[in-house]
Write an enzyme that holds these catalytic residues in place. Structure first.
Site, PDB file in Angstrom:
ATOM      1  N   GLU A  62       0.860  -1.168   0.000  1.00 35.09           N
ATOM      2  CA  GLU A  62       0.000   0.000   0.000  1.00 35.09           C
ATOM      3  C   GLU A  62       0.901   1.224   0.000  1.00 35.09           C
ATOM      4  O   GLU A  62       1.747   1.380   0.878  1.00 35.09           O
ATOM      5  CB  GLU A  62      -0.901  -0.042   1.234  1.00 35.09           C
ATOM      6  CG  GLU A  62      -1.610   1.250   1.535  1.00 35.09           C
ATOM      7  CD  GLU A  62      -2.968   1.400   0.856  1.00 35.09           C
ATOM      8  OE1 GLU A  62      -3.570   0.380   0.490  1.00 35.09           O
ATOM      9  OE2 GLU A  62      -3.417   2.541   0.704  1.00 35.09           O
ATOM     10  N   CYS A  96      -5.485   5.512   4.487  1.00 33.76           N
ATOM     11  CA  CYS A  96      -5.023   4.229   3.977  1.00 33.76           C
ATOM     12  C   CYS A  96      -6.201   3.288   3.776  1.00 33.76           C
ATOM     13  O   CYS A  96      -7.229   3.434   4.420  1.00 33.76           O
ATOM     14  CB  CYS A  96      -4.043   3.668   5.004  1.00 33.76           C
ATOM     15  SG  CYS A  96      -3.619   1.966   4.745  1.00 33.76           S
ATOM     16  N   CYS A 126      -4.936  -0.437   6.793  1.00 33.83           N
ATOM     17  CA  CYS A 126      -4.937  -0.462   8.268  1.00 33.83           C
ATOM     18  C   CYS A 126      -5.855   0.600   8.821  1.00 33.83           C
ATOM     19  O   CYS A 126      -5.485   1.302   9.749  1.00 33.83           O
ATOM     20  CB  CYS A 126      -3.548  -0.258   8.818  1.00 33.83           C
ATOM     21  SG  CYS A 126      -2.270  -0.117   7.613  1.00 33.83           S
ATOM     22  N   HIS A 152      -5.567   3.078  12.923  1.00 34.48           N
ATOM     23  CA  HIS A 152      -5.438   4.523  13.096  1.00 34.48           C
ATOM     24  C   HIS A 152      -6.604   5.079  13.905  1.00 34.48           C
ATOM     25  O   HIS A 152      -6.420   5.947  14.756  1.00 34.48           O
ATOM     26  CB  HIS A 152      -5.353   5.225  11.743  1.00 34.48           C
ATOM     27  CG  HIS A 152      -4.025   5.066  11.072  1.00 34.48           C
ATOM     28  ND1 HIS A 152      -2.866   5.543  11.637  1.00 34.48           N
ATOM     29  CD2 HIS A 152      -3.669   4.480   9.915  1.00 34.48           C
ATOM     30  CE1 HIS A 152      -1.844   5.263  10.830  1.00 34.48           C
ATOM     31  NE2 HIS A 152      -2.307   4.605   9.780  1.00 34.48           N
ATOM     32  N   ARG A 207       1.259  -4.278  11.255  1.00 36.01           N
ATOM     33  CA  ARG A 207       2.566  -3.918  10.708  1.00 36.01           C
ATOM     34  C   ARG A 207       3.507  -3.376  11.766  1.00 36.01           C
ATOM     35  O   ARG A 207       4.616  -2.979  11.457  1.00 36.01           O
ATOM     36  CB  ARG A 207       2.395  -2.908   9.576  1.00 36.01           C
ATOM     37  CG  ARG A 207       1.787  -3.558   8.370  1.00 36.01           C
ATOM     38  CD  ARG A 207       1.312  -2.588   7.331  1.00 36.01           C
ATOM     39  NE  ARG A 207       0.605  -3.350   6.320  1.00 36.01           N
ATOM     40  CZ  ARG A 207      -0.633  -3.813   6.464  1.00 36.01           C
ATOM     41  NH1 ARG A 207      -1.303  -3.557   7.545  1.00 36.01           N
ATOM     42  NH2 ARG A 207      -1.196  -4.533   5.517  1.00 36.01           N
ATOM     43  N   SER A 251       5.513   1.541   9.265  1.00 39.62           N
ATOM     44  CA  SER A 251       6.376   1.443   8.090  1.00 39.62           C
ATOM     45  C   SER A 251       7.450   2.515   8.071  1.00 39.62           C
ATOM     46  O   SER A 251       8.455   2.369   7.388  1.00 39.62           O
ATOM     47  CB  SER A 251       5.539   1.456   6.809  1.00 39.62           C
ATOM     48  OG  SER A 251       4.775   0.271   6.761  1.00 39.62           O
ATOM     49  N   CYS A 253       3.404  -0.524   4.284  1.00 45.64           N
ATOM     50  CA  CYS A 253       2.107   0.100   4.090  1.00 45.64           C
ATOM     51  C   CYS A 253       2.356   1.557   4.368  1.00 45.64           C
ATOM     52  O   CYS A 253       2.426   1.974   5.507  1.00 45.64           O
ATOM     53  CB  CYS A 253       1.106  -0.474   5.073  1.00 45.64           C
ATOM     54  SG  CYS A 253      -0.529   0.184   4.810  1.00 45.64           S
ATOM     55  N   CYS A 291      -0.096   5.916   4.767  1.00 44.90           N
ATOM     56  CA  CYS A 291      -0.310   6.792   5.920  1.00 44.90           C
ATOM     57  C   CYS A 291       0.952   7.564   6.240  1.00 44.90           C
ATOM     58  O   CYS A 291       0.918   8.552   6.963  1.00 44.90           O
ATOM     59  CB  CYS A 291      -0.763   5.994   7.139  1.00 44.90           C
ATOM     60  SG  CYS A 291       0.266   4.580   7.501  1.00 44.90           S
TER      61      CYS A 291
END
Lengths: 165, 566
Positions: free
Chosen positions: B32, B79, B82, B86, B478, B501, B545, B548
């Site tokens: 992503e 995103c 996920c 958040h 993640r 990430s 990912c 975000c």
């Protein structure tokens, strides 16, 4: 299943944090506020995509995607895309998101049900500035977009009535 | 779980080349967001790495001046993967700032949705985002379905028939013939690749389960929506608790339980056996991709919301792969450096003091090369995610994690040190998924028991203070996620996100030390610089990912991905 009406899914997609990129979600919200629909019609805010949309798509016979489309016409131009032209829709590009909608439809086909799809799109003016409001150009066009989507729903065999205010 | 041992091959010799020069993968697909990985290869081995995020993060800017209660609705729209984590982190950080104690039922519902998100994410990652790095779908067409069914039945108690596998071959053949390779476009295995070692029969089993997982993940996503109200973008968390009164009804429990049961069976009888079978042929990857060997986990699934020490998945810090000494996680030790990022200055700041002042230079800049900042803990780079979370839980002896790790290690016949690798990272994700699947039933039982006792409370009243600060931690699928808020005059004065990430894929720091993915890619062998699958294996193992972390800057989305060998 010719005797039961087609199950219609109206999917507004895009990221509402980036001005006109969220236009699909905004048009669906506009419709949800103003109309009620027949049993066979589902409206959904699909947000920023991903494989999680497979469930609702698998349970539909006809998919109407509402999205920003880069078609090259002036901002506010409204498009209707089918077949190969789908790639012009932001959601159908090799996009920012985990899986674009073309891949998601291929996945649905692999699993056993790929609905026919049409995109009702609009040329964005600004899809890079961080803001939750649409640009003035597109804000003026939301009602027109909604009317186009309503016609698509009707042609596919769904009906609507204005909600009591 | 099956009692049979998977037949594993001897450790393969990793193919190498004598190529010298740069290799650029841009964009990395099946993640992503937009990520560019640039490496320098010398004599077939990676000798320098730059992980560059091509998107600018501006969430902090849009949040300033808004109502703190609305933060979750903005952050989770960043995103498509996920979203819930958040929403949860933003809600927890405001909970923390206003000092509200949420009801037990609210804690349990938040945990249930998190568990469902984990199961969904990890299944999709293993089969749909990562499997094609190891599994050659084209090769599956050459398999003998009878032989493949025999292997499948030896590794899983769930029956597999040769006819079923033959049908899968027909389906894949039809897809290849139709030219609609969409999902396999740019797959490195097309035309054969020396770094793919699975026998055709194992390729076929994995391909069959790739298709089955497409269907199954829909159920995991639906389980999330039973308590999350919708998916993507859940709508049930509020500061002070949750709003899902519908979720207290017996029919909702039944609905969740039915979906969960099916997902759990798939994890135990398909995902884990497949992981072990595939890993058995790639044991050379237990020696590739270790990275920085420092691990950070905030843990999750609290017994008492807001108290990290009560987390079932425990928080902790591991330095230099030493599992005998787990440090306590201390949020004040987190900083973000920007020396090598496209921001003004050279500051090293705690997230609560963070500034976002962009200054793009160019794609060819070797000094400043990413939109990501470089998060550090106590000045050191830290890997976050399933491997970090599993190592901390395993070292602390949490039974569900210990069982999962021991099972995988013993079936593969490798020591615990094999976990510090790309293979270990991918195995840890399966172990985590397995452990959480075991845990979920207990969360559901407790919620039902509370309701049976007559406890139906979901929300605690609270007051917005004039000024406050708060932090919300979530162990996302993640990894380590934290949201930091400063409230002034009842509005958001400053909001910072430090996302998993960024920990893993961020650039060099103020001391020029590489980030975890950059370190993990060092010394990776590359057999074919035009199809650098080895690089992608390690990058995908971190499950990037980054939407975000950042946002698109150039309007050229939709470029066909291609590798350039400059």
């Amino acid at each position: 299943m010719s005797d039961s009406p087609k199950r219609i899914l109206v999917l507004g997609v895009g990221n509402i944090l980036y001005t006109d990129e969220g236009v699909g979600v905004r048009v669906v919200e506009h419709l949800q506020e103003r109309y009620s629909f027949s049993e066979n019609v589902t409206l959904m805010d699909g947000g920023t995509l991903g494989t999680r949309l497979m469930g609702p798509i698998l349970e539909s016979d006809f998919l109407i995607v509402v999205d920003a489309v880069l078609g090259g016409d002036p901002p506010g131009a409204i498009y209707r895309l089918t077949g190969e032209d789908l790639r012009k829709s932001l959601a159908f590009k090799d996009s920012m998101h985990q899986t674009d909608l073309v891949d998601t439809l291929i996945y649905c086909g692999l699993v056993g049900n790929r609905p026919d799809a049409v995109v009702v799109g609009i040329e964005p003016e600004d899809y890079q500035s961080m803001a939750v409001e649409l640009s003035p150009t597109l804000a003026k066009r939301v009602e027109d977009m909604a009317q186009v989507v309503l016609r698509e729903i009707e042609q596919a065999g769904g009906s609507h009535t204005p909600s009591a205010a | 779980m099956s009692g049979c041992k998977a037949k594993t091959a001897p450790v393969m010799a990793t193919p190498k080349s004598n190529y010298t020069g740069p290799v650029v993968v841009d964009p990395v697909t099946r993640i992503e967001g937009h990520l560019r990985i640039e490496v320098q290869v010398e004599n077939g081995v990676v000798k320098d790495v730059r992980s560059s995020s091509q998107l600018f993060r501006g969430l902090e800017i849009i949040l300033k001046g808004r109502d703190p209660r609305d933060a979750q609705h903005f952050t989770q729209r960043s995103c498509g993967v996920c979203t819930y984590v958040h929403a949860l982190a933003s809600t927890r950080c405001v909970d923390n700032a206003v000092k509200v104690k949420i009801p037990d039922n609210a804690r349990l519902m938040r945990n249930l949705v998190l568990a469902a998100q984990y199961m969904h994410d990890h299944i999709v990652h293993f089969y749909h985002l990562h499997a094609l790095d190891w599994v050659n779908v084209a090769n599956a067409l050459k398999a003998d379905p009878v032989k493949a069914a025999k292997i499948a039945n030896s590794i899983s108690p769930r029956p597999t028939t040769a006819e079923g596998l033959k049908a899968v071959q027909d389906k894949v053949a039809a897809l290849v013939k139709s030219g609609q390779l969409g999902i396999f476009t740019n797959a490195y295995f097309l035309g054969g690749h020396p770094a793919y070692y699975l026998p055709a029969e194992v390729d076929l089993i994995a391909t069959a389960h790739y298709l089955e997982a497409l269907h199954l993940q829909v159920k995991a996503a639906r389980a999330m929506a039973v308590y999350g109200a919708k998916n993507p973008h859940t709508q049930f968390t509020v500061v002070g608790g949750v709003t899902n009164y519908e979720g207290l009804k017996p029919e909702r429990f039944a609905e969740f339980a039915a979906l969960y049961k099916e997902v759990k069976a798939f994890i135990e009888q398909v995902y884990i056996p497949d992981l072990i079978a595939v890993a058995g042929f790639y044991k050379d990857w237990a020696g590739i991709g270790a990275g920085c060997k420092n691990y950070l986990s905030c843990g999750d699934f609290a017994d008492v919301e807001g108290n990290l020490d009560s987390n079932w998945m425990p928080p902790g810090v591991i330095h230099n792969a030493d599992l005998t000494k787990i440090d306590k996680m201390d949020g004040t030790k987190i900083t973000e450096a920007i020396k090598h990022s496209w921001y003004k200055g050279n500051s090293v700041l705690h997230p609560s003091k963070g500034v976002t002042d962009p200054q793009y230079t160019s794609l060819n800049d070797k000094e400043r090369y990413s939109w990501m900042k470089a998060p550090r803990y106590d000045g050191k780079p830290m890997e976050v995610g399933p491997l970090a979370q599993v190592l901390v839980a395993y070292a602390k002896g949490v039974p569900e994690f210990k069982a999962g790790v021991d099972l995988v290690l013993s079936k593969l016949g490798v020591p615990a040190s094999a976990l510090f690798s790309t293979l270990g990272r991918t195995a840890a994700r399966g172990v985590e998924c397995f452990a959480i699947a075991q845990k979920t039933q207990g969360i559901l039982d407790q919620l039902m028991a509370n309701v049976k006792k007559g406890d139906t409370k979901l929300y605690t009243e609270w007051k917005m203070p004039k000024e406050a600060e708060g932090v919300g931690f979530v162990a996302a699928p993640r990894g380590h996620l934290s949201h930091w808020i400063k409230i002034k005059k009842g509005k958001i004065e400053n909001f910072q996100l430090v996302v998993p990430s960024t920990w893993n894929l961020g650039p060099r720091d103020d001391k020029d030390v590489m980030g975890p993915v950059e370190q993990a890619l060092m010394n990776t062998p590359v057999a074919d610089p035009k199809r650098p699958v080895e690089i992608i294996r390690t990058v995908h193992a971190f499950d990037p990912c980054i939407a975000c972390g950042v946002h698109v800057i150039d309007a050229k989305t939709g470029e066909v991905s291609k590798f350039r060998v400059l």
